[in-house]
Every structure is written in structure tokens, then in C-alpha cells.
Scaffold this motif. Structure first.
Motif, mmCIF file in Angstrom:
data_model
loop_
_atom_site.group_PDB
_atom_site.id
_atom_site.type_symbol
_atom_site.label_atom_id
_atom_site.label_comp_id
_atom_site.label_asym_id
_atom_site.label_seq_id
_atom_site.Cartn_x
_atom_site.Cartn_y
_atom_site.Cartn_z
ATOM 1 N N ASN A 10 -96.093 6.932 26.971
ATOM 2 C CA ASN A 10 -94.848 6.540 26.314
ATOM 3 C C ASN A 10 -93.803 6.029 27.305
ATOM 4 O O ASN A 10 -92.650 6.438 27.293
ATOM 5 C CB ASN A 10 -94.287 7.720 25.517
ATOM 6 N N GLY A 11 -94.229 5.104 28.193
ATOM 7 C CA GLY A 11 -93.280 4.448 29.081
ATOM 8 C C GLY A 11 -92.916 3.085 28.544
ATOM 9 O O GLY A 11 -92.836 2.877 27.338
ATOM 10 N N GLU A 12 -92.718 2.137 29.464
ATOM 11 C CA GLU A 12 -92.381 0.776 29.043
ATOM 12 C C GLU A 12 -93.559 0.160 28.292
ATOM 13 O O GLU A 12 -94.713 0.251 28.718
ATOM 14 C CB GLU A 12 -92.044 -0.071 30.270
ATOM 15 N N ILE A 13 -93.267 -0.481 27.183
ATOM 16 C CA ILE A 13 -94.318 -1.063 26.349
ATOM 17 C C ILE A 13 -94.971 -2.234 27.087
ATOM 18 O O ILE A 13 -94.276 -3.105 27.611
ATOM 19 C CB ILE A 13 -93.732 -1.546 25.011
ATOM 20 N N PRO A 14 -96.296 -2.272 27.171
ATOM 21 C CA PRO A 14 -96.968 -3.389 27.860
ATOM 22 C C PRO A 14 -96.683 -4.716 27.171
ATOM 23 O O PRO A 14 -96.703 -4.816 25.944
ATOM 24 C CB PRO A 14 -98.459 -3.024 27.737
ATOM 25 N N SER A 96 -94.943 3.972 33.670
ATOM 26 C CA SER A 96 -93.675 3.739 34.364
ATOM 27 C C SER A 96 -92.673 3.087 33.412
ATOM 28 O O SER A 96 -92.990 2.757 32.274
ATOM 29 C CB SER A 96 -93.899 2.854 35.593
ATOM 30 N N GLY A 97 -91.471 2.906 33.906
ATOM 31 C CA GLY A 97 -90.410 2.355 33.071
ATOM 32 C C GLY A 97 -89.751 3.444 32.248
ATOM 33 O O GLY A 97 -90.196 4.588 32.194
ATOM 34 N N ARG A 98 -88.663 3.085 31.614
ATOM 35 C CA ARG A 98 -87.877 4.017 30.808
ATOM 36 C C ARG A 98 -87.392 5.187 31.670
ATOM 37 O O ARG A 98 -86.701 4.976 32.659
ATOM 38 C CB ARG A 98 -88.661 4.467 29.574
ATOM 39 N N GLN A 99 -87.742 6.408 31.384
ATOM 40 C CA GLN A 99 -87.214 7.566 32.104
ATOM 41 C C GLN A 99 -88.011 7.776 33.391
ATOM 42 O O GLN A 99 -89.192 8.125 33.365
ATOM 43 C CB GLN A 99 -87.270 8.803 31.208
ATOM 44 N N GLN A 100 -87.343 7.554 34.529
ATOM 45 C CA GLN A 100 -88.054 7.524 35.801
ATOM 46 C C GLN A 100 -88.536 8.899 36.267
ATOM 47 O O GLN A 100 -89.457 8.981 37.087
ATOM 48 C CB GLN A 100 -87.177 6.877 36.877
ATOM 49 N N ASP A 101 -87.937 9.977 35.754
ATOM 50 C CA ASP A 101 -88.476 11.292 36.111
ATOM 51 C C ASP A 101 -89.874 11.457 35.536
ATOM 52 O O ASP A 101 -90.732 12.131 36.130
ATOM 53 C CB ASP A 101 -87.547 12.420 35.651
ATOM 54 N N ASP A 123 -98.650 -1.800 34.950
ATOM 55 C CA ASP A 123 -97.418 -1.983 34.197
ATOM 56 C C ASP A 123 -97.108 -3.478 34.134
ATOM 57 O O ASP A 123 -97.965 -4.304 34.476
ATOM 58 C CB ASP A 123 -96.253 -1.156 34.769
ATOM 59 N N ASN A 124 -95.927 -3.835 33.699
ATOM 60 C CA ASN A 124 -95.605 -5.242 33.481
ATOM 61 C C ASN A 124 -95.326 -6.011 34.764
ATOM 62 O O ASN A 124 -95.071 -7.215 34.717
ATOM 63 C CB ASN A 124 -94.405 -5.362 32.544
ATOM 64 N N TYR A 125 -95.391 -5.311 35.910
ATOM 65 C CA TYR A 125 -95.048 -5.946 37.177
ATOM 66 C C TYR A 125 -96.073 -5.703 38.272
ATOM 67 O O TYR A 125 -96.044 -6.377 39.301
ATOM 68 C CB TYR A 125 -93.674 -5.440 37.658
ATOM 69 N N SER A 126 -96.945 -4.735 38.088
ATOM 70 C CA SER A 126 -97.826 -4.346 39.185
ATOM 71 C C SER A 126 -99.002 -3.523 38.684
ATOM 72 O O SER A 126 -99.060 -3.126 37.520
ATOM 73 C CB SER A 126 -97.040 -3.515 40.215
#
Length: 210
Positions: A10-14, A96-101, A123-126
Motif C-alpha cells: 500500500n505505497g505509491e500506486i504503480p 515506497s512512496g507515501r508514508q516514508q516510515d 517503484d515508479n522511479y527505480s
């Protein structure tokens, strides 16, 4: 033949999705199911504490596994389920993304499981992963490559990077190896002790998984 799993967190949506037909099973945590519905992806297994869903809302063909223990992260509990089902490799989206903890917690969980299952994050960058003591990368000429000790890594030798390391140490509190670049098509990264996370970064476009 190695069994390969796909896991959504449940991080950043791909923004670019993998070809789901390349995987034996699709897993997700309950928080990730929110966006999988919109992406028209039906997971084979959903795990979590289900504080935002009624179990009856899930597809009838999907296995639902309750993991209410609050002493561990949803990612760690999902990894244990995947491991128990006999998988040797898992590709992870949404770590990754959203809440970094949560991102730091996900790295911690990956560290704990890295010797039991091969974990590759996208993720969307790496893309990123815990490196073996002898790691070979091919086809990444021109890409930015960062080396992150977790928390330290010793006697690192690299070939094919713009700024090579020759039996040098990295430590999270003193020296890290971010923003290097592959100046050859084949890059090797070897070390003797510790743990190292390799980030392969695409600065312009998300990486498309074949």
C-alpha cells in the motif's frame, strides 16, 4: 523451476504494471487492494488485519489470510505467507512512496528475509534489492546506480561505474555511495562483509518490467 510471486503493498500506486502472466501467484496486502480494484487486477491471496474492508467484499476466488499481529509489518507478514507457499522469488510493487516510515520498515523486513527469498523491489522511479556478495548487472549503461550500506558494507570493489570503489567501505553514518553512474554495459559490485542495497534509477521514465 523457481516459483515467482508478485506482491503489491500500500505505497505509491504503480504507473506501469508488470505482466501478471509472468507470475505463479499474485499477492497483496489489504491496503493495496484499494488500487488493485481500479487497475482490474484480482489477487490470488490477500493478507492483512482488514480494518478497512469486510472480508465479504473480496472476490470469492481469492484466498483471504488474516494477520492481526501488530508486532510486525504487513510486508513482513506477507513475505512469511509467500515463503510458506514455497516461493523462492518475489517482485514487490508499492513498497515506497507515501508514508516514508513504512518504506524504512519495508527495507527492514526485506533485510530479515533476504537469505530465505529473493526480493526485488520496483517503484515508479527505480528498482532496488539487497545485493549478493558478488553481483553482476547487465544492460544498465548510462543509468544512475546508488549503493546504500545497511548499515555498513566492507571491502567493496566495483567495475563499470563512473566512480569506482577499490576495497573501500561504506557506512550509513559516515559515507554512502549514492548517484554513481554505469559507464559500461556490464557492472560488477563485490564486497566481503555487511549488507548493501543497490538502487538502479531511471531519471526520465518508470522502468517497464518485461
Amino acid at each position: 523451476m523457481n516459483k515467482k510471486a508478485l506482491l503489491f503493498l500500500n505505497g505509491e500506486i504503480p504507473t506501469i504494471l508488470p505482466d501478471t502472466s509472468n507470475y505463479d501467484m499474485i499477492f497483496c496486502t489489504d491496503g493495496a487492494f484499494h488500487y488493485l480494484q481500479k487497475l482490474h487486477i484480482t489477487p490470488d491471496v490477500i493478507s492483512g488485519d482488514f480494518d478497512s474492508f469486510e472480508i465479504s467484499q473480496f472476490p470469492p476466488e481469492t484466498e483471504v489470510i488474516s494477520t492481526p499481529d501488530q508486532n510486525d509489518t504487513d510486508f513482513a507478514k506477507a513475505l512469511q505467507i509467500i515463503l510458506d507457499k514455497g516461493f523462492e522469488q518475489v517482485d514487490v510493487f508499492g513498497a515506497s512512496g507515501r508514508q516514508q516510515d513504512h518504506f524504512i520498515g519495508n527495507l527492514n523486513a526485506a533485510y530479515r528475509f533476504k537469505d530465505q527469498i529473493n526480493i526485488l523491489f520496483y517503484d515508479n522511479y527505480s528498482q532496488y534489492f539487497f545485493a549478493e556478495k558478488e553481483t553482476k548487472l547487465e544492460g544498465y549503461f548510462g543509468r544512475t546506480i546508488s549503493l546504500l550500506p545497511f548499515p555498513e558494507c566492507k571491502n567493496i570493489v566495483t567495475k563499470g561505474l563512473e566512480y569506482p570503489l577499490n576495497n573501500e567501505d561504506l557506512n550509513l553514518l559516515s559515507r554512502i555511495g549514492t548517484r554513481n553512474k554505469a559507464n559500461e554495459d556490464v557492472v560488477t559490485i563485490d564486497y566481503s562483509e555487511g549488507n548493501l542495497i543497490i538502487f538502479i534509477i531511471d531519471q526520465e521514465f518508470p522502468i517497464l518490467i518485461a
